[in-house]
Design a protein around this motif. Structure first.
Motif, PDB file in Angstrom:
ATOM      1  N   GLU A  63       0.870  -1.171   0.000  1.00  0.00           N
ATOM      2  CA  GLU A  63       0.000   0.000   0.000  1.00  0.00           C
ATOM      3  C   GLU A  63       0.910   1.225   0.000  1.00  0.00           C
ATOM      4  O   GLU A  63       1.827   1.312   0.815  1.00  0.00           O
ATOM      5  N   MET A  64       0.674   2.139  -0.927  1.00  0.00           N
ATOM      6  CA  MET A  64       1.496   3.340  -1.008  1.00  0.00           C
ATOM      7  C   MET A  64       0.622   4.577  -0.872  1.00  0.00           C
ATOM      8  O   MET A  64      -0.516   4.578  -1.345  1.00  0.00           O
ATOM      9  N   TRP A  65       1.147   5.595  -0.214  1.00  0.00           N
ATOM     10  CA  TRP A  65       0.424   6.849  -0.067  1.00  0.00           C
ATOM     11  C   TRP A  65       1.430   7.979   0.104  1.00  0.00           C
ATOM     12  O   TRP A  65       2.578   7.772   0.441  1.00  0.00           O
ATOM     13  N   ARG A  66       0.937   9.155  -0.165  1.00  0.00           N
ATOM     14  CA  ARG A  66       1.762  10.358   0.013  1.00  0.00           C
ATOM     15  C   ARG A  66       1.525  10.896   1.415  1.00  0.00           C
ATOM     16  O   ARG A  66       0.391  11.057   1.833  1.00  0.00           O
ATOM     17  N   GLU A  69       1.253  17.343   3.187  1.00  0.00           N
ATOM     18  CA  GLU A  69       0.239  18.084   2.461  1.00  0.00           C
ATOM     19  C   GLU A  69       0.704  18.457   1.058  1.00  0.00           C
ATOM     20  O   GLU A  69       0.394  19.511   0.552  1.00  0.00           O
ATOM     21  N   SER A  70       1.445  17.564   0.418  1.00  0.00           N
ATOM     22  CA  SER A  70       1.930  17.879  -0.926  1.00  0.00           C
ATOM     23  C   SER A  70       0.814  17.722  -1.948  1.00  0.00           C
ATOM     24  O   SER A  70      -0.174  17.045  -1.715  1.00  0.00           O
ATOM     25  N   GLN A  74       2.320  16.558  -7.852  1.00  0.00           N
ATOM     26  CA  GLN A  74       3.708  16.958  -7.666  1.00  0.00           C
ATOM     27  C   GLN A  74       4.623  15.789  -8.046  1.00  0.00           C
ATOM     28  O   GLN A  74       4.359  14.647  -7.698  1.00  0.00           O
ATOM     29  N   MET A  75       5.694  16.043  -8.752  1.00  0.00           N
ATOM     30  CA  MET A  75       6.577  14.986  -9.247  1.00  0.00           C
ATOM     31  C   MET A  75       7.594  14.548  -8.204  1.00  0.00           C
ATOM     32  O   MET A  75       8.269  13.551  -8.395  1.00  0.00           O
ATOM     33  N   VAL A  80       6.618   9.791  -0.356  1.00  0.00           N
ATOM     34  CA  VAL A  80       5.773   8.621  -0.551  1.00  0.00           C
ATOM     35  C   VAL A  80       6.105   7.591   0.530  1.00  0.00           C
ATOM     36  O   VAL A  80       7.265   7.268   0.755  1.00  0.00           O
ATOM     37  N   SER A  81       5.070   7.087   1.194  1.00  0.00           N
ATOM     38  CA  SER A  81       5.248   6.053   2.207  1.00  0.00           C
ATOM     39  C   SER A  81       4.673   4.744   1.688  1.00  0.00           C
ATOM     40  O   SER A  81       3.776   4.730   0.851  1.00  0.00           O
TER      41      SER A  81
END
Length: 140
Positions: A63-66, A69-70, A74-75, A80-81
């Motif tokens: 599972e990946m998420w940012r 508050e980006s 955004q590149m 990313v966690s």
């Protein structure tokens, strides 16, 4: 306008206590899991005394998420966690069990459909442990 269809659908699935008390109502339920991930170990086939063999392997899903508050677009990938969850997969169906044992290998990317099963076992030190297993009904 929106309220009436929602209530109609809701009443289809909900049984009132008076209905249950007056007659036996068999309600349907669903225990279904779909996983797509990578195999963590080569499958092992085990046979418990007096029972059919079972093929067992582990499957990792990510599972990946940012974080923070980006912006979504955004590149910068620095925020990313990722979290990896491990699943124990058991295959009991004779044809599926043999195919999984023969063709599934460590690192393979596979899809598994099944149901969640919770159980207990006693380990080598005679300690009771709880285990969560996915009983596969379709895979590979």
């Amino acid at each position: 306008m929106f309220r009436r269809p929602v209530l109609q659908v809701f009443h289809q699935f909900v049984r009132h206590e008076s209905e249950i008390a007056s007659s036996l109502v068999l309600e349907r339920s669903l225990n279904r899991v779909q996983l797509l991930g990578r195999v963590g170990q080569d499958p092992v086939m085990r046979q418990v005394e007096g029972k059919n063999p079972v093929t067992i392997f582990s499957l990792a899903t990510n599972e990946m998420w940012r974080s923070g508050e980006s912006e979504v677009y955004q590149m910068d990938l620095g925020d990313v966690s990722q979290k990896t969850t491990w699943h124990r997969i058991s295959v009991f169906r004779p044809g599926l069990r043999d195919v999984a044992y023969q063709y599934v290998k460590k690192g393979s990317r596979i899809y598994v459909e099944g149901k969640v099963d919770y159980g207990e076992y006693t380990d080598k030190n005679n300690v009771r442990r709880q285990a969560t297993t996915i009983i596969a009904v379709n895979c590979c």
